[in-house]
Design a protein around this motif. Structure first.
Motif, PDB file in Angstrom:
ATOM      1  N   SER A  39       0.666  -1.297   0.054  1.00  9.31           N
ATOM      2  CA  SER A  39      -0.156   0.156   0.234  1.00  9.31           C
ATOM      3  C   SER A  39       0.514   1.349  -0.310  1.00  9.31           C
ATOM      4  N   THR A  40       0.813   2.453  -0.580  1.00  2.00           N
ATOM      5  CA  THR A  40       1.133   3.127  -0.649  1.00  2.00           C
ATOM      6  C   THR A  40       0.344   4.754  -0.212  1.00  2.00           C
ATOM      7  N   ASP A  41       1.079   5.793  -0.113  1.00  2.00           N
ATOM      8  CA  ASP A  41      -0.313   6.981   0.877  1.00  2.00           C
ATOM      9  C   ASP A  41       1.026   8.173   0.158  1.00  2.00           C
ATOM     10  N   LEU A  42       0.276   9.278   0.025  1.00  2.00           N
ATOM     11  CA  LEU A  42       1.546  10.565  -0.456  1.00  2.00           C
ATOM     12  C   LEU A  42       0.542  11.307   0.127  1.00  2.00           C
ATOM     13  N   LEU A  43       1.546  12.274   1.043  1.00  2.00           N
ATOM     14  CA  LEU A  43       1.541  13.108   1.859  1.00  2.00           C
ATOM     15  C   LEU A  43       1.884  14.208   1.800  1.00  2.00           C
ATOM     16  N   LEU A 126       5.847  13.826   0.461  1.00  2.00           N
ATOM     17  CA  LEU A 126       6.187  12.697   0.920  1.00  2.00           C
ATOM     18  C   LEU A 126       5.245  11.557   0.692  1.00  2.00           C
ATOM     19  N   SER A 127       6.363  10.640  -0.127  1.00  2.00           N
ATOM     20  CA  SER A 127       5.226   8.819  -0.440  1.00  2.00           C
ATOM     21  C   SER A 127       6.453   8.068  -0.078  1.00  2.00           C
ATOM     22  N   VAL A 128       5.372   7.351   1.283  1.00  2.00           N
ATOM     23  CA  VAL A 128       5.991   5.777   2.085  1.00  2.00           C
ATOM     24  C   VAL A 128       5.109   4.971   1.229  1.00  2.00           C
ATOM     25  N   THR A 129       5.419   3.815   0.934  1.00  2.00           N
ATOM     26  CA  THR A 129       4.795   2.431   0.205  1.00  2.00           C
ATOM     27  C   THR A 129       5.325   1.131   1.650  1.00  2.00           C
ATOM     28  N   VAL A 130       3.998   0.878   2.098  1.00  2.00           N
ATOM     29  CA  VAL A 130       4.691  -0.602   2.633  1.00  2.00           C
ATOM     30  C   VAL A 130       3.992  -2.088   2.205  1.00  2.00           C
ATOM     31  N   PHE A 131       5.239  -2.893   2.465  1.00  2.00           N
ATOM     32  CA  PHE A 131       5.240  -4.128   2.436  1.00  2.00           C
ATOM     33  C   PHE A 131       4.692  -4.532   3.602  1.00  2.00           C
TER      34      PHE A 131
END
Ligand code: ADP
Ligand code: MG
Length: 337
Positions: A39-43, A126-131
């Protein structure tokens, strides 16, 4: 400081054995049975946070909102990557930001294993992607809810929404002016508003992803979602995907002491329409009630049973304490509306 010094200093930490972290062209995570949950989210500055937010809280939140998606799928965090665009390099700011992010990453076994760093003219991006890992058969999909299911929600709802509205007001920004919540907040004396902000702000800036709860629910709950855009809208996604409807009892919505002290109509509006809660909303068979209550005790997260699913695909209906339809119910957040 060069780009590479910055990466070494702020974004490079030891990673668990078996993982190749920051420093090569790609990170390497061990392949394992089951599915990757990604999943990824942009802040964006100005849209998701203010430039003067506590950078430690921002680092925490950038990862927390992604871990919340893993939780909502019943997945076990495995690692994350960070894309960051910065107008300028401020070492103290980066230190605090990185500490907030790494502390949460460590708490949930989700090391930062890579990313990209660039200068940005458009403010902090900021963009974080989690696995994460999950057995695909046990993953908590939105489309697996069944008529007759109970609807549950974790923690409390609405605090982040109240805090955001009060921050906007403090900053003299235009705030949504209609509805019982806006009316109540507009009527607060400055000291009362400051007290309410002090007791709700932590929920906006330091959301706690319900990872342990999500893992415990895999195989128990039917469908789940994390409440990021407002309960009505997010539960609406579950019933739309599952082809059924939901009836929610407003009086059962879990509220913090701060929100319980507001007039019910205002608190319900925050709980039903407020975003940024990062609680889990899930559905499960009534036969699982005792088990779910046990698991609430085990994970230390309060769970409230707020409604039921009906076979008719009529969306989400909310009933007030007298069992009458609650009208003027807010729709939740949509970036493009
Ligand atoms: P490349 O040009 O091969 O993409 P970079 O020079 O951009 O590599 O990055 C060097 C290393 O630092 C890579 O391992 C990359 O994943 C990591 N990295 C870059 N920026 C970040 C960041 N913001 N957070 C974590 N790791 C980062
Ligand atoms: Mg790169």
């Amino acid at each position: 400081m060069s780009e590479f010094d910055l990466i070494r200093r702020h974004f490079t930490r030891p990673v668990p054995a078996g993982i190749l972290g920051v420093g090569d062209d790609c990170a390497l995570l061990p392949a394992a049975p089951g599915a990757w949950a990604i999943s990824t989210d942009l802040l964006l500055e100005g849209r998701h946070f203010y430039a003067d937010v506590d950078p430690r809280a921002l680092g925490h939140k950038a990862l927390a909102v992604n871990l919340s998606d893993l939780a909502a799928m019943g997945a076990q965090p495995a690692g994350c990557v960070l894309g960051i665009g910065l107008p300028a390099v401020d070492a103290a700011w980066l230190d605090a930001f990185a500490q907030g992010l790494h502390a949460l990453a460590e708490a949930w076994g989700c090391p930062l294993v890579g990313g990209d760093t660039t200068r940005s003219a458009a403010g902090i991006t900021l963009s974080v992607t989690v696995f994460g890992r999950v057995d695909a058969r046990r993953a908590l999909r939105r489309n697996a809810a069944r008529p007759g299911d109970d609807v549950w929600v974790s923690g409390t709802l609405g605090d982040a929404d109240v805090a955001l509205r009060l921050l906007q007001r403090e900053r003299g920004e235009a705030v949504a002016a209609s509805g019982p919540l806006a009316e109540v907040l507009a009527g607060l004396a400055p000291e009362a508003a400051a007290r309410l902000l002090a007791s709700t702000r932590e929920r906006l800036e330091w959301p706690q992803p319900r990872v342990a709860l999500g893992l415990a629910l895999a195989g128990v709950a039917h469908a789940a979602i994390d409440v990021s855009d407002g309960l009505l809208q997010d539960l609406g996604h579950i019933v739309a995907a599952s082809g059924c409807g939901a009836v929610v009892q407003a009086a059962r919505l879990p509220l913090s002491p701060a929100l319980s002290a507001l007039p019910p109509a205002a608190a319900w509006q925050a709980a039903l329409g407020g975003g940024d809660a990062y609680e889990l909303c899930f559905t499960a068979s009534p036969a699982g009630r005792a088990r779910i209550e046990t698991l609430a005790a085990r994970t230390g997260v309060a769970l409230a049973r707020i409604g039921t699913l009906e076979p008719q695909a009529r969306g989400v209906r909310v009933l007030d304490a007298a069992g009458l339809p609650l009208d003027g119910v807010p729709a939740g957040f949509d970036h493009f509306r």
